[in-house]
Design a protein around this motif. Structure first.
Motif, PDB file in Angstrom:
ATOM      1  N   MET A 172       0.918  -1.275  -0.043  1.00 14.15           N
ATOM      2  CA  MET A 172       0.133   0.002   0.058  1.00 14.15           C
ATOM      3  C   MET A 172       0.712   1.119  -0.025  1.00 14.15           C
ATOM      4  N   ILE A 173       0.167   2.414  -0.478  1.00 20.29           N
ATOM      5  CA  ILE A 173       1.013   3.656  -0.505  1.00 20.29           C
ATOM      6  C   ILE A 173       0.530   4.442   0.799  1.00 20.29           C
ATOM      7  N   ASP A 174       1.430   5.120   1.388  1.00 20.57           N
ATOM      8  CA  ASP A 174       1.099   6.043   2.523  1.00 20.57           C
ATOM      9  C   ASP A 174       1.079   7.279   1.637  1.00 20.57           C
ATOM     10  N   VAL A 175      -0.210   7.924   1.826  1.00 23.80           N
ATOM     11  CA  VAL A 175      -0.509   9.519   1.044  1.00 23.80           C
ATOM     12  C   VAL A 175      -0.737  10.480   2.077  1.00 23.80           C
ATOM     13  N   SER A 176      -0.431  10.093   3.454  1.00 24.90           N
ATOM     14  CA  SER A 176      -0.831  11.107   4.381  1.00 24.90           C
ATOM     15  C   SER A 176       0.020  12.366   4.239  1.00 24.90           C
ATOM     16  N   GLU A 177       1.167  12.296   3.564  1.00 25.22           N
ATOM     17  CA  GLU A 177       1.924  13.590   3.635  1.00 25.22           C
ATOM     18  C   GLU A 177       1.670  13.934   2.173  1.00 25.22           C
ATOM     19  N   LYS A 178       1.790  15.455   1.851  1.00 25.08           N
ATOM     20  CA  LYS A 178       1.118  15.694   0.313  1.00 25.08           C
ATOM     21  C   LYS A 178       2.340  15.397  -0.537  1.00 25.08           C
ATOM     22  N   ASN A 179       3.508  15.679  -0.291  1.00 28.12           N
ATOM     23  CA  ASN A 179       4.701  15.544  -1.375  1.00 28.12           C
ATOM     24  C   ASN A 179       5.453  14.399  -1.022  1.00 28.12           C
ATOM     25  N   ASN A 180       5.271  13.485  -0.053  1.00 25.98           N
ATOM     26  CA  ASN A 180       5.821  12.310   0.323  1.00 25.98           C
ATOM     27  C   ASN A 180       5.296  11.062   0.528  1.00 25.98           C
ATOM     28  N   TYR A 181       4.942  10.462  -0.693  1.00 31.54           N
ATOM     29  CA  TYR A 181       4.386   9.029  -0.784  1.00 31.54           C
ATOM     30  C   TYR A 181       5.387   7.944  -0.521  1.00 31.54           C
ATOM     31  N   LYS A 182       5.229   7.061   0.045  1.00 26.88           N
ATOM     32  CA  LYS A 182       5.927   5.872   0.273  1.00 26.88           C
ATOM     33  C   LYS A 182       5.210   4.634   0.649  1.00 26.88           C
ATOM     34  N   TRP A 183       5.937   3.437   0.358  1.00 27.60           N
ATOM     35  CA  TRP A 183       5.098   2.099   0.199  1.00 27.60           C
ATOM     36  C   TRP A 183       5.263   1.753   1.883  1.00 27.60           C
ATOM     37  N   VAL A 184       4.090   0.928   2.336  1.00 24.35           N
ATOM     38  CA  VAL A 184       4.072   0.597   3.838  1.00 24.35           C
ATOM     39  C   VAL A 184       3.781  -0.900   3.667  1.00 24.35           C
ATOM     40  N   LYS A 185       3.976  -1.711   4.625  1.00 22.62           N
ATOM     41  CA  LYS A 185       3.769  -3.178   4.743  1.00 22.62           C
ATOM     42  C   LYS A 185       2.466  -3.294   5.795  1.00 22.62           C
ATOM     43  N   SER A 186       2.268  -2.315   6.670  1.00 17.88           N
ATOM     44  CA  SER A 186       1.111  -2.311   7.409  1.00 17.88           C
ATOM     45  C   SER A 186       0.340  -1.342   7.599  1.00 17.88           C
ATOM     46  N   PHE A 187      -0.868  -1.202   8.300  1.00 18.45           N
ATOM     47  CA  PHE A 187      -1.526  -0.085   8.161  1.00 18.45           C
ATOM     48  C   PHE A 187      -2.585  -0.181   9.501  1.00 18.45           C
ATOM     49  N   THR A 188      -2.564   1.084  10.168  1.00 22.05           N
ATOM     50  CA  THR A 188      -3.218   1.348  11.265  1.00 22.05           C
ATOM     51  C   THR A 188      -4.417   2.405  10.956  1.00 22.05           C
ATOM     52  N   LEU A 189      -5.392   2.032  11.044  1.00 27.91           N
ATOM     53  CA  LEU A 189      -6.422   3.006  10.960  1.00 27.91           C
ATOM     54  C   LEU A 189      -6.753   4.200  12.081  1.00 27.91           C
ATOM     55  N   ASN A 190      -6.580   5.412  11.549  1.00 29.08           N
ATOM     56  CA  ASN A 190      -6.800   6.530  12.589  1.00 29.08           C
ATOM     57  C   ASN A 190      -8.183   6.884  12.591  1.00 29.08           C
ATOM     58  N   ASN A 191      -8.988   6.650  13.718  1.00 28.48           N
ATOM     59  CA  ASN A 191     -10.489   6.975  13.894  1.00 28.48           C
ATOM     60  C   ASN A 191     -10.558   8.373  14.008  1.00 28.48           C
ATOM     61  N   THR A 192      -9.798   9.262  14.200  1.00 31.75           N
ATOM     62  CA  THR A 192      -9.984  10.618  14.754  1.00 31.75           C
ATOM     63  C   THR A 192     -10.499  11.434  13.579  1.00 31.75           C
ATOM     64  N   ASN A 193     -10.107  11.226  12.295  1.00 29.77           N
ATOM     65  CA  ASN A 193     -10.280  11.994  10.975  1.00 29.77           C
ATOM     66  C   ASN A 193     -11.606  11.217  10.378  1.00 29.77           C
ATOM     67  N   ILE A 194     -12.005  10.270  10.914  1.00 29.70           N
ATOM     68  CA  ILE A 194     -13.364  10.027   9.831  1.00 29.70           C
ATOM     69  C   ILE A 194     -14.585  10.549  10.572  1.00 29.70           C
TER      70      ILE A 194
END
Length: 77
Positions: free
Chosen positions: A1-23
């Protein structure tokens, strides 16, 4: 998966943790749901009544007129 949390810094990640505060969950009041059901039902019934009325009026207008040879006037059927 690609981490797109930062606008100009995309990176591949192997794990994911859902952040419920922004939903944001949309909330709908029960009164609005009931009003939508009532408006939809009323509109549907009104539409059916209008269609039946127009159909009947067109039927009455387009009825055939039979001319009886022995009668001096037309017979509406």
């Amino acid at each position: 998966m690609i981490d797109v949390s930062e606008k100009n810094n995309y990176k591949w990640v192997k794990s994911f943790t859902l952040n419920n505060t922004n939903i944001a969950y949309p909330t709908k009041s029960p009164g609005a749901a009931h009003a939508a059901i009532i408006v939809g039902t009323t509109g549907g019934i009104a539409t059916v009544i209008i269609i039946i009325s127009v159909s009947y009026l067109l039927y009455r207008r387009k009825r055939t007129v039979i001319y009886a040879p022995q009668a001096k006037h037309a017979i509406n059927c």
